[in-house]
Write a protein that holds these residues in place. Sequence first.
Motif, mmCIF file in Angstrom:
data_model
loop_
_atom_site.group_PDB
_atom_site.id
_atom_site.type_symbol
_atom_site.label_atom_id
_atom_site.label_comp_id
_atom_site.label_asym_id
_atom_site.label_seq_id
_atom_site.Cartn_x
_atom_site.Cartn_y
_atom_site.Cartn_z
ATOM 1 N N GLN A 113 0.614 -1.627 -0.117
ATOM 2 C CA GLN A 113 0.288 0.324 -0.261
ATOM 3 C C GLN A 113 0.847 1.260 -0.002
ATOM 4 O O GLN A 113 0.527 2.510 -0.934
ATOM 5 C CB GLN A 113 -1.087 -0.013 1.022
ATOM 6 N N THR B 209 1.103 7.075 -6.431
ATOM 7 C CA THR B 209 0.174 8.090 -6.692
ATOM 8 C C THR B 209 0.713 9.366 -7.038
ATOM 9 O O THR B 209 0.212 10.381 -7.022
ATOM 10 C CB THR B 209 -1.084 7.712 -5.803
ATOM 11 N N LYS C 100 -3.584 11.158 -13.076
ATOM 12 C CA LYS C 100 -3.938 9.633 -12.541
ATOM 13 C C LYS C 100 -3.376 8.782 -13.069
ATOM 14 O O LYS C 100 -3.582 8.719 -14.992
ATOM 15 C CB LYS C 100 -6.158 9.697 -12.443
ATOM 16 N N ALA C 101 -2.544 7.560 -12.393
ATOM 17 C CA ALA C 101 -2.090 6.776 -13.157
ATOM 18 C C ALA C 101 -2.506 4.977 -13.778
ATOM 19 O O ALA C 101 -4.148 5.326 -13.251
ATOM 20 C CB ALA C 101 -0.711 6.280 -12.216
ATOM 21 N N PRO C 102 -2.888 5.461 -15.067
ATOM 22 C CA PRO C 102 -3.536 4.492 -15.746
ATOM 23 C C PRO C 102 -3.125 3.373 -14.680
ATOM 24 O O PRO C 102 -2.748 2.396 -14.587
ATOM 25 C CB PRO C 102 -3.218 4.038 -17.359
ATOM 26 N N LYS C 103 -4.749 2.417 -15.083
ATOM 27 C CA LYS C 103 -4.154 1.294 -14.160
ATOM 28 C C LYS C 103 -3.225 0.129 -14.061
ATOM 29 O O LYS C 103 -2.416 -0.003 -13.369
ATOM 30 C CB LYS C 103 -5.553 0.326 -13.787
ATOM 31 N N GLY C 104 -2.818 -0.310 -15.462
ATOM 32 C CA GLY C 104 -1.904 -1.065 -16.135
ATOM 33 C C GLY C 104 -0.652 -1.083 -16.071
ATOM 34 O O GLY C 104 -0.167 -1.652 -15.844
ATOM 35 N N GLU C 105 -0.479 0.544 -16.357
ATOM 36 C CA GLU C 105 0.809 1.048 -15.886
ATOM 37 C C GLU C 105 1.412 0.890 -14.933
ATOM 38 O O GLU C 105 2.047 0.638 -14.560
ATOM 39 C CB GLU C 105 0.873 2.985 -16.653
ATOM 40 N N ALA C 106 0.224 1.509 -13.684
ATOM 41 C CA ALA C 106 0.225 2.033 -12.444
ATOM 42 C C ALA C 106 0.891 0.659 -11.864
ATOM 43 O O ALA C 106 1.977 0.258 -10.770
ATOM 44 C CB ALA C 106 -0.441 2.664 -11.279
ATOM 45 N N LYS C 107 0.188 -0.484 -12.455
ATOM 46 C CA LYS C 107 0.159 -1.630 -11.691
ATOM 47 C C LYS C 107 1.732 -2.729 -12.435
ATOM 48 O O LYS C 107 2.518 -2.596 -11.103
ATOM 49 C CB LYS C 107 -0.308 -3.050 -12.789
ATOM 50 N N TYR D 269 2.627 10.293 -9.704
ATOM 51 C CA TYR D 269 1.507 10.475 -11.171
ATOM 52 C C TYR D 269 0.994 12.192 -10.712
ATOM 53 O O TYR D 269 0.721 12.875 -12.187
ATOM 54 C CB TYR D 269 0.684 9.714 -11.451
ATOM 55 N N LYS E 212 1.869 1.763 -3.238
ATOM 56 C CA LYS E 212 0.393 2.298 -4.280
ATOM 57 C C LYS E 212 0.877 3.330 -4.275
ATOM 58 O O LYS E 212 0.532 4.550 -5.315
ATOM 59 C CB LYS E 212 -0.227 1.109 -3.545
#
Length: 262
Positions: free
Chosen positions: A125, A132, A139-146, A135, A128
């Motif tokens: 967390q 956040t 807002k970080a794109p979900k796949g990119e942030a992963k 960025y 994560k």
Amino acid sequence: DAWVKQIKSELRRKYRLITMDLRGMGDSDKPTDPNQYISPLLADDVDAVLTSFGVERVVLVAHSYAAAAAVPYMLISNLFLGTNKVAGFVAIAPAHAGVSGLNVTPDALNLFVSQFSLVDEAFIQSNKDFITMSYAPQKAPKGEAKDILAADLIVPGSVRLAILTAPAVVPPGFVEGFLSGLVTTYGIKTLFIYGQEDKVLITSSFEYLHGLVAGSQIISYPNQGHLLMFSNREVFNQDLMNFVDSLHLSGSDYDNDEYDDE
């Protein structure tokens, strides 16, 4: 992983791109002794990569903490070895431990320090939250942030502690004195790039460095944060290409392999 948006771009059609995992990160070794992260060793790592690939002339591109490797490499190769291979230096939101201290924001430093002892879900967390912050305000794109999170989690808290507590073997004033002549004395054209809404590092420090390095250039992006080579990649890639083109380097050692736009 930090440069995937540049590797998969027109930059690769035009230039030879070499990326490296700094010690402690990615697939590189991860010592937990702070003395393994002193600036001369980081500089040696850069030199080893360039030597391994037979590079005679290079544009160093360093984001954030990577400046801790790029600047010592330039300092040692110019002042002590006389083997300067650097034609240009692009510092993207560079971390800087100058005479006035470290340019990390209090919120980022607190979050980073908390990761030294966190484990399991709390550690995930915390990473994560840092992504956040990096960025923001985007807002970080979900796949990119992963993908970024997966790369972050490779670096354990013990290594992060070692990196942050590595002893300074070169006085900050000496480093800043070298930087002041980077362009005018050593002929290394320099460009600073940063996001005006950077939440990780103190943005005024980038303007300070620009003023310190006589003859340097600077570009700031409105409504962009710390990870601008992801969040503002098209503009960033073009600015990077324009800078390298302006150096008028010659050579035919390019990497023109096909790449996947996605």
